[in-house]
Design an enzyme around this catalytic site. Structure first.
Site, PDB file in Angstrom:
ATOM      1  N   LYS A 215       0.828  -1.209   0.000  1.00  0.00           N
ATOM      2  CA  LYS A 215       0.000   0.000   0.000  1.00  0.00           C
ATOM      3  C   LYS A 215       0.867   1.265   0.000  1.00  0.00           C
ATOM      4  O   LYS A 215       0.639   2.215  -0.753  1.00  0.00           O
ATOM      5  CB  LYS A 215      -0.911  -0.014   1.236  1.00  0.00           C
ATOM      6  N   CYS A 269      -3.313  11.046   1.189  1.00  0.00           N
ATOM      7  CA  CYS A 269      -2.677   9.743   0.990  1.00  0.00           C
ATOM      8  C   CYS A 269      -1.305   9.897   0.365  1.00  0.00           C
ATOM      9  O   CYS A 269      -0.298   9.539   0.958  1.00  0.00           O
ATOM     10  CB  CYS A 269      -3.553   8.887   0.084  1.00  0.00           C
TER      11      CYS A 269
END
Ligand code: SAJ
Length: 433
Positions: A215, A269
């Site tokens: 991720k 993010c």
């Protein structure tokens, strides 16, 4: 959890990821309890309404709440599967803060029972899933947790990162591939069986630490590639070149695919997750760290260039197009466009006009600056200078005839046919070279 019956699911955290996830799981027929610390979020969802904006989410939530498949609460209840989707911010020194993840673990630990599956979806530094496991083990010595002994555990724990793009969340929740990392292979298999109920993309199993790193790597990869584009834009400014033309031509090479420069990298993010890798291995990450610096610096480059432009045209009215962190969404958090526009508003006051169709009103920092919000038509009628900060479709479709006489600083390259661009103006102003 028997494989033939639909599991009861508890989703912890009802934010941008948790709420859509809870709704999609409920749509697949599972009974879902959404858990959140905010009473007002809980009340909103129980009325069948939503507190965040996302394409088609309102209808979906309304549907699953009215069918009794989704309800929200501040109090945990037993379930078969627990999905944790809480924030993992970083502190001033860029150290990741996993306290919300551990708090979620603390909340669910008392109701865990044999056969339950616990899945962490929050973006997390490598090792967090094991930390969560250790915390649950400490609170529930009566339960056998995975990976500490060779025995078959009572519960399964896995890491499965979300990868959805704001604005396309519902579609991507269903169609994207998923990496499912178990603390043990058995944990991964249990989590896999759950995701197969609502994911159409391929679900690939691995170990928890690899899934955690995957991720972080995905977002760091994008950050590094955007940094390359942003660096090219600064170099092109210096050399008096049109970066968009250069990228367009370079991308005709079959193995080159340069991303788009912009006013910096926003959102919660891509500008955050690379730091989780840097923090875990500071000596080994000069490239990732530098890319972060390049992308942060781009915003200041845009401010300096925009300020010089506005100063060079005393009295001219200026339109800043866009405040969102990217195109076609109403998310203004961590937005470079918003930061640039507010700096200009503070410096130039009433000369600055903000066009943001996705905002009902200007954010708080514009109060008392003198800047005003206008629509795109008013901006085209009244402003001589246009600073494009966001590539919203509604800006892209403005025909050349309506903007041909404007002086444009286009940080997103949405108007390649614009005749008077800032590059030419800069040479005159001696800002570069
Ligand atoms: N941006 C550019 N140039 C580009 C692409 C993006 O300047 O060529 C800027 C955008 O304007 C924005 C920022 O980067 O300010 C981030 O936008 P984004 O669309 O790249 O990504 P996010 O933050 O909306 O979502 C990302 C996605 N990650 C990847 O594409 C690898 C998404 O799949 C993740 O689920 C999400 O982060 C997340 O939650 O981690």
């Amino acid at each position: 959890m028997k494989s033939d019956t639909k599991p009861d699911v508890c989703v912890v955290g009802l934010g941008y990821i948790g709420l859509p996830t809870a709704a999609v799981i409920a749509r697949a027929g599972c009974k879902v309890l959404g858990l959140d610390v905010s009473q007002s979020v809980v009340d909103t969802i129980n009325r069948g309404e939503i507190h965040i904006e996302e394409v088609d989410l309102d209808g979906l939530v309304h549907g699953v709440v009215s069918r009794g498949l989704l309800s929200a609460s501040t109090e945990v209840a037993p379930a078969d599967v627990f999905v944790i989707a809480v924030p993992t911010p970083f502190d001033k020194s860029h150290a990741p803060d996993v306290s919300y993840v551990l708090a979620a673990g603390k909340t669910i630990a008392p109701v865990l029972k044999q056969g339950d599956v616990v899945i962490l979806e929050s973006t997390s530094p490598v090792g967090t899933t094991e930390q969560l496991r250790d915390m649950i083990a400490g609170m529930r010595p009566d339960l056998k947790v995975p990976g500490l002994t060779g025995e078959i555990p009572d519960i399964s724990i896995a890491y499965c990162p979300e990868r959805v793009l704001p604005g396309r969340i519902l579609e991507e929740l269903t169609n994207n591939d998923r990496s499912i990392g178990g603390i043990t292979p058995r944990c991964a298999r249990k989590a896999l069986a759950f995701y197969k109920r609502f994911v159409r993309g391929e679900c690939v199993t691995t170990d928890a630490r690899s899934a955690e790193m995957t991720k972080l790597v995905e977002n760091a990869y994008r950050d590094v590639n955007i940094a390359f584009a942003n660096e090219l834009s600064i170099v092109s400014d210096k050399m008096g070149l049109d970066v968009w033309e250069v990228i367009r031509l370079a991308n005709r090479h079959p193995r080159v695919n340069i991303l788009s420069p912009g006013p910096g990298v926003g959102g919660h993010c891509i500008a955050v997750d690379p730091w989780f890798i840097v923090h875990g291995a500071p000596e080994e990450t000069p490239l990732i760290r530098t890319a972060r610096g390049v992308n942060d610096h781009k915003m200041h480059h845009v401010i300096a260039k925009a300020e010089a432009l506005v100063e060079a045209h005393p009295g001219a009215k200026v339109a800043c197009l866009g405040l969102a962190f990217k195109a076609n969404i109403d998310d203004f958090r961590e937005s470079p466009a918003r930061f640039v526009a507010s700096r200009l508003a503070r410096k130039f006051g009433e000369r600055i006009h903000i066009v943001e169709p996705y905002a009902a009103e200007l954010p708080i920092e514009f109060t008392d600056t003198g800047a005003t919000q206008i629509d795109i038509d008013d901006a085209l009628e009244t402003c001589e200078i246009m600073i494009v900060l966001v590539d919203h479709d509604v800006f892209k479709v403005v025909p050349l005839a309506e903007r041909a006489d404007k002086l444009v600083y286009d940080t997103r390259g949405i108007w390649p046919d614009q005749p008077r661009v800032v590059r030419e103006e800069e040479a005159r102003l001696k800002l570069v070279g």
